[in-house]
Write an enzyme that holds these catalytic residues in place. Structure first.
Site, mmCIF file in Angstrom:
data_model
loop_
_atom_site.group_PDB
_atom_site.id
_atom_site.type_symbol
_atom_site.label_atom_id
_atom_site.label_comp_id
_atom_site.label_asym_id
_atom_site.label_seq_id
_atom_site.Cartn_x
_atom_site.Cartn_y
_atom_site.Cartn_z
ATOM 1 N N LYS A 1 0.830 -1.215 0.000
ATOM 2 C CA LYS A 1 0.000 0.000 0.000
ATOM 3 C C LYS A 1 0.866 1.267 0.000
ATOM 4 C CE LYS A 1 -0.492 0.119 5.004
ATOM 5 N NZ LYS A 1 -1.209 -0.507 6.130
ATOM 6 N N TYR A 18 16.992 30.336 4.470
ATOM 7 C CA TYR A 18 15.870 31.172 4.932
ATOM 8 C C TYR A 18 15.975 31.503 6.408
ATOM 9 C CZ TYR A 18 13.288 30.421 0.592
ATOM 10 O OH TYR A 18 12.899 30.406 -0.706
HETATM 11 C C1 PLP Z 1 -0.522 -1.596 6.738
HETATM 12 C C2 PLP Z 1 -1.202 -2.815 7.163
HETATM 13 C C3 PLP Z 1 -0.472 -3.993 7.450
HETATM 14 C C4 PLP Z 1 1.043 -4.038 7.469
HETATM 15 O O1 PLP Z 1 1.522 -3.565 8.681
HETATM 16 P P1 PLP Z 1 3.114 -3.572 8.977
HETATM 17 O O2 PLP Z 1 3.204 -3.102 10.360
HETATM 18 O O3 PLP Z 1 3.722 -2.620 8.001
HETATM 19 O O4 PLP Z 1 3.571 -4.965 8.753
HETATM 20 C C5 PLP Z 1 -1.182 -5.128 7.737
HETATM 21 N N1 PLP Z 1 -2.527 -5.128 7.765
HETATM 22 C C6 PLP Z 1 -3.250 -4.021 7.524
HETATM 23 C C7 PLP Z 1 -4.727 -4.096 7.595
HETATM 24 C C8 PLP Z 1 -2.619 -2.830 7.234
HETATM 25 O O5 PLP Z 1 -3.332 -1.728 7.011
#
Ligand code: PLP
Length: 337
Positions: free
Chosen positions: A33, A246
């Protein structure tokens, strides 16, 4: 030009490390994601496929559409199919079950204490009836741990709740003469906390660990995949008492050679206000405030490495590595090394 290097050896090492905990590679659902946690979805996906990853998790349809043909299973966390889809979709509430077209493969979210998404135990019967009535395919049930990376009893309490919910699902489905679906609950830290041979789910959804990190107290041998580099735009000599950037926040105490590099907060780089000390990988300090497209440091190297490990920066600015990584702009060129 500034760039991100992606270390394929480190990535392979991390996936193998996680395979050892989960049992086999079929049990890993690799979480891609948000542009593969800022690493670059288009660059990371073929690497995962090359290592043999079969299942991945993305946020929405548009991310899934970039993965065409690379994986057997794609789970979409927060979206609805536009048309008949071969992908699987998380159903995050009882109401959500109304919005999936017939035959959609569903992963039903079980809320076991995080209170973010999912159905509660007392909604299960209704959910299963709705799934049947709407002709949805219940492929899996899953949950998410809210404190797998904290050293407290909460994780164990939630695990117990998940175990009970899992049993309840199995019982109810048996009554309805429906097959048992898959189950998954572990994120990276939960999987890393499993004792050897104790993993008893069908999948683990692993994100941050595949990229080489695990926040919190858990010991591991993961290797960061990403390093961030910037290139020199210009150099100059400044005298004692001259100011840099800046607001003139940095004032030199001596004659200095300094250079400007081509990364700034528009690229998702943490914006330093120049008041708290912040360093590059080799220990050189950021001078003054970060600009939109550039920053200044000491010396005149052609290129500098900002980070090879995002953890020290995350700690320094009191955030988590996820935030540092995921904000890196998709427009920074990525290169697999
Ligand atoms: C992002 C996410 C994960 C992964 O979590 P990590 O801590 O990066 O391993 C697993 N399950 C869901 C539903 C998520 O949103």
């Amino acid at each position: 030009m500034a760039r991100i290097d992606l270390n394929f050896e480190a990535y392979k090492h991390n996936l193998n490390y996680l395979v050892n905990l989960a049992g086999n590679i079929e049990k890993l659902m690799v979480v891609f994601k948000d542009n593969a946690y800022g690493h670059g979805l288009l660059q990371m996906a073929p690497l995962a496929a090359a290592v043999g990853v079969k299942s991945v998790v993305v946020r929405n349809n548009s991310e899934a559409s970039l993965l065409d043909g690379l994986f057997e299973n794609i789970l979409i966390l927060a979206d609805y199919p536009n048309s008949i889809s071969s992908n699987s979709y998380a159903a995050n509430s009882l109401e959500a079950l109304q919005f999936f077209p017939k035959s959609t493969k569903i992963h039903l979210k079980l809320d076991t204490g995080m209170n973010r998404n999912g159905i509660k135990e007392d909604e299960l019967k209704k959910a299963l009836i709705c799934i049947q009535k709407n002709g949805l395919k219940l492929e899996a049930c899953f949950s998410h741990f809210y404190s797998a990376d904290e050293l407290s009893a909460d994780f164990y309490v939630q695990k117990e709740r998940y175990k009970n919910f899992k049993e309840l699902v199995k019982q109810e489905l048996k009554k309805l003469n429906l097959p048992t679906p898959y189950f998954h609950s572990c994120n990276s830290s939960a999987l890393l906390r499993q004792n050897e041979n104790m993993f008893d789910d069908d999948f683990a959804r692993v994100g941050v660990a595949t990229y080489g990190y695990c926040d919190g107290f858990i010991k591991h041998e993961l290797k960061p995949v990403l390093s961030l580099w910037a290139n020199k735009i210009s150099s100059r000599e400044i005298e004692q008492g001259e100011k840099v950037g800046y607001g003139g926040v940095f004032e030199s105490e001596k004659r200095l050679k300094i250079s400007t590099y081509d990364l700034g907060y528009a690229d998702g780089l943490f914006r330093s206000d120049g008041k708290k000390e912040l360093y590059l990988k080799d220990g050189k300090p950021f001078l003054g405030k970060t600009s939109m497209d550039s920053f200044m440091t000491i010396g005149d190297d052609e290129e500098v490495c900002l980070l090879e490990d995002a953890m020290p920066l995350a700690k320094h600015i009191n955030t988590i590595v996820y935030e540092i990584l995921v904000k890196l702009s998709p427009s920074i060129p990525r290169r697999v090394i």
